[in-house]
Scaffold this motif. Structure first.
Motif, short mmCIF file in Angstrom:
data_model
loop_
_atom_site.label_atom_id
_atom_site.label_comp_id
_atom_site.label_asym_id
_atom_site.label_seq_id
_atom_site.Cartn_x
_atom_site.Cartn_y
_atom_site.Cartn_z
N SER A 1 1.15 -1.45 -0.47
CA SER A 1 -0.38 0.15 0.08
C SER A 1 0.79 1.27 -0.03
O SER A 1 0.64 2.78 0.61
CB SER A 1 -0.97 -0.12 0.94
N GLN A 2 2.25 1.01 -0.09
CA GLN A 2 2.91 2.36 -0.62
C GLN A 2 2.96 3.53 -1.65
O GLN A 2 1.93 2.51 -2.88
CB GLN A 2 4.41 1.47 -0.54
N PRO A 3 3.00 4.18 -1.28
CA PRO A 3 3.09 5.42 -2.63
C PRO A 3 3.39 4.70 -3.85
O PRO A 3 4.64 4.53 -4.03
CB PRO A 3 2.63 6.85 -1.80
N GLN A 4 2.97 5.62 -4.98
CA GLN A 4 3.32 5.29 -6.07
C GLN A 4 3.38 6.07 -6.98
O GLN A 4 2.76 6.91 -6.78
CB GLN A 4 2.73 3.47 -7.40
N THR A 5 4.48 5.92 -7.76
CA THR A 5 4.60 7.29 -8.84
C THR A 5 5.20 6.12 -10.42
O THR A 5 5.25 5.60 -10.96
CB THR A 5 5.68 8.31 -8.86
N GLN B 1 5.19 11.35 -10.75
CA GLN B 1 3.72 11.69 -10.79
C GLN B 1 3.29 10.95 -9.98
O GLN B 1 3.02 10.07 -10.02
CB GLN B 1 2.75 12.33 -11.83
N PRO B 2 2.70 11.13 -8.78
CA PRO B 2 1.98 10.27 -7.45
C PRO B 2 1.12 9.87 -8.24
O PRO B 2 -0.16 10.82 -8.82
CB PRO B 2 1.67 11.09 -6.56
N VAL B 3 0.55 8.26 -8.49
CA VAL B 3 -0.68 8.05 -8.59
C VAL B 3 -1.17 6.78 -7.78
O VAL B 3 -0.71 7.02 -6.79
CB VAL B 3 -0.24 6.85 -10.00
N ARG B 4 -2.29 7.06 -7.16
CA ARG B 4 -3.14 6.36 -7.13
C ARG B 4 -3.34 4.81 -7.61
O ARG B 4 -4.55 4.57 -8.37
CB ARG B 4 -4.31 6.73 -6.08
N TYR B 5 -3.33 4.11 -6.95
CA TYR B 5 -4.06 2.54 -6.94
C TYR B 5 -4.77 2.05 -6.13
O TYR B 5 -4.69 2.48 -4.75
CB TYR B 5 -2.53 1.37 -6.52
N VAL B 6 -6.18 1.21 -6.88
CA VAL B 6 -6.62 1.32 -6.08
C VAL B 6 -7.01 -0.83 -6.11
O VAL B 6 -7.64 -1.26 -6.71
CB VAL B 6 -8.44 1.29 -6.76
N LEU B 7 -6.85 -1.08 -4.66
CA LEU B 7 -6.51 -2.33 -4.78
C LEU B 7 -7.16 -3.01 -4.15
O LEU B 7 -7.37 -4.51 -3.77
CB LEU B 7 -5.07 -2.64 -3.96
#
Length: 176
Positions: free
Chosen positions: A91-95, A99-105
């Protein structure tokens, strides 16, 4: 796939009673999946996908039917439990391109409502009209980063979810 093993518990209960001039039936079914292991090769360690997207631990149905004369009135609930791929993918922040992106898991639990009325006159004709997904529930949105489940757009393409939305139906049958 070298080996696949599913283990779970299925529960079903039916209650019937005379009510007025008709008969009321309440039927509940639930499945709790304990394990969904897959080994790709005979030498591979098994992966357990239980509770991940496309593989909820809990699914259930609750149906109520009232039969009176030639009429049958139906109301049903279909439950799909929540799922999560966070344990497998973090659940770590991703880029992406810095650019930051939000993964919906993760998906929330969802309930679908269905209704119908059926008439069966004495001549062997049956007509049923109803509506599936009465409240027009949308399938959950997810990010397909794992490649382990397919998607239609950004929703899981698994049989647990309704992709058509609210749907009116008419069934006509005749016994010969």
């Amino acid at each position: 796939i070298s080996a696949k093993q599913n283990r779970g518990i299925d529960i079903e209960a039916i209650y019937r009673m005379d009510l007025g001039d008709g008969r009321f039936t309440l039927r509940g079914q639930a499945s709790y999946q304990l394990e969904d292991e897959i080994k790709l090769l005979p030498t591979s360690l098994p992966d357990d996908f239980n509770g991940e997207i496309g593989d909820p631990e809990w699914v259930a149905n609750l149906d109520a039917t009232y039969d009176i004369g030639p009429f049958s009135f139906f109301y049903g609930l279909r439950y799909v439990g929540e799922t999560s791929n966070v344990e497998s993918y973090g659940s770590q922040p991703q880029t992406y391109l810095f650019q930051p992106v939000r993964y919906v898991l993760e998906t929330d639990a969802i309930v679908y409502h269905n209704v119908s009325v059926e008439i069966e006159p004495d001549d062997g004709f049956t007509v049923r009209v109803g509506m599936s997904n009465l409240l027009d529930e949308k399938p959950p949105e997810v990010t397909n980063i794992s490649g382990e489940y397919s998607t239609i757009g950004n929703v899981p393409a698994v049989s647990n979810y309704d992709f058509l939305g609210r749907t009116l139906f008419l069934n006509i049958s005749k016994e010969f």
